[in-house]
Motif scaffolding. Structure first.
Motif, PDB file in Angstrom:
ATOM      1  N   TYR A 184     -40.725  16.810 -21.509  1.00 38.72           N
ATOM      2  CA  TYR A 184     -40.508  15.521 -22.150  1.00 38.72           C
ATOM      3  C   TYR A 184     -39.419  15.651 -23.207  1.00 38.72           C
ATOM      4  O   TYR A 184     -39.368  16.622 -23.953  1.00 38.72           O
ATOM      5  CB  TYR A 184     -41.802  15.028 -22.801  1.00 38.72           C
ATOM      6  N   TYR A 185     -38.563  14.650 -23.237  1.00 33.01           N
ATOM      7  CA  TYR A 185     -37.527  14.596 -24.259  1.00 33.01           C
ATOM      8  C   TYR A 185     -37.804  13.361 -25.123  1.00 33.01           C
ATOM      9  O   TYR A 185     -37.840  12.234 -24.614  1.00 33.01           O
ATOM     10  CB  TYR A 185     -36.130  14.502 -23.635  1.00 33.01           C
ATOM     11  N   LEU A 186     -38.017  13.586 -26.409  1.00 31.38           N
ATOM     12  CA  LEU A 186     -38.310  12.515 -27.357  1.00 31.38           C
ATOM     13  C   LEU A 186     -37.029  12.094 -28.063  1.00 31.38           C
ATOM     14  O   LEU A 186     -36.329  12.928 -28.646  1.00 31.38           O
ATOM     15  CB  LEU A 186     -39.332  12.988 -28.397  1.00 31.38           C
ATOM     16  N   GLU A 235     -35.388  10.798 -31.127  1.00 31.40           N
ATOM     17  CA  GLU A 235     -35.713  10.684 -32.549  1.00 31.40           C
ATOM     18  C   GLU A 235     -34.469  10.267 -33.311  1.00 31.40           C
ATOM     19  O   GLU A 235     -33.384  10.747 -32.999  1.00 31.40           O
ATOM     20  CB  GLU A 235     -36.226  12.017 -33.089  1.00 31.40           C
ATOM     21  N   ASP A 240     -41.139   4.257 -29.900  1.00 30.12           N
ATOM     22  CA  ASP A 240     -40.934   5.687 -29.646  1.00 30.12           C
ATOM     23  C   ASP A 240     -40.818   5.826 -28.134  1.00 30.12           C
ATOM     24  O   ASP A 240     -41.687   5.358 -27.394  1.00 30.12           O
ATOM     25  CB  ASP A 240     -42.108   6.525 -30.159  1.00 30.12           C
ATOM     26  N   GLN A 272     -39.961   8.430 -24.785  1.00 32.11           N
ATOM     27  CA  GLN A 272     -39.819   9.778 -24.245  1.00 32.11           C
ATOM     28  C   GLN A 272     -39.434   9.678 -22.780  1.00 32.11           C
ATOM     29  O   GLN A 272     -39.881   8.781 -22.072  1.00 32.11           O
ATOM     30  CB  GLN A 272     -41.127  10.559 -24.384  1.00 32.11           C
ATOM     31  N   THR A 304     -44.266   5.704 -26.133  1.00 30.19           N
ATOM     32  CA  THR A 304     -45.417   6.338 -26.762  1.00 30.19           C
ATOM     33  C   THR A 304     -45.862   5.560 -27.998  1.00 30.19           C
ATOM     34  O   THR A 304     -46.934   5.824 -28.537  1.00 30.19           O
ATOM     35  CB  THR A 304     -45.121   7.811 -27.112  1.00 30.19           C
TER      36      THR A 304
END
Length: 163
Positions: free
Chosen positions: A62-64, A66, A85, A87, A158
């Motif tokens: 998973y790439y969040l 930010e 948010d 991901q 998320t």
């Protein structure tokens, strides 16, 4: 009565012909069994050979993005905001690297997409699911435009807060 000598007596107890017959039967039965099993196993082996090694499922990564996305919504009756948010899920390490590298361009496209939404739309689950698919398409479009690996499986929200 004439007595037969042991040299001229008929070989009534000879087992050699029976041993030869039994050995031949074993060889024939073994060959037939091998031929039969080869015919049944070969398609399975061929199917396994046709399956690429890449089809072995790798673990999800998973790439969040930010920080969280914050945008004004497209509502005309009031000023509303969305905080999200997001991901991205992939199973390809090269795609994760591409997401990191092209984070600013992807964030831009996602911000533009999110800013087109209204609070009324985002109240419906089906609209959120469509937004997820459109977000995935935006991510893939940026990666393809950059000729980067684009094996994105899903985009997840998320956290999704409207105010």
């Amino acid at each position: 009565m004439s007595a037969q000598s042991p040299a001229t007596a008929p070989a009534t107890g000879s087992k050699l012909p029976w041993i030869i017959v039994a050995a031949l039967l074993l060889v024939v039965a073994g060959g037939a069994g091998w031929w039969f099993m080869k015919g049944r196993i070969a398609p399975v082996e061929q199917a396994a050979a046709d399956t690429p090694a890449a089809s072995i499922r790798k673990p999800a990564q998973y790439y969040l993005f930010e920080p969280a996305f914050v945008v004004n919504l497209a509502d005309t009756d009031a000023v509303r905001y969305l905080q999200a948010d997001i991901q991205v899920m992939t199973r390809d390490p090269e795609t994760v690297k591409a997401l990191e590298l092209h984070d600013p361009a992807i964030r831009n496209r996602l911000l533009l997409l999110l800013g087109q939404q209204s609070a009324h739309q985002l109240a419906q689950r089906s609209a959120k699911e469509r937004l997820q698919e459109r977000a995935k398409a935006e991510v893939v479009a940026v990666l393809r435009a950059e000729q980067a690996p684009d094996k994105v499986e899903a985009v997840f929200f998320t956290s999704l807060v409207t105010q």
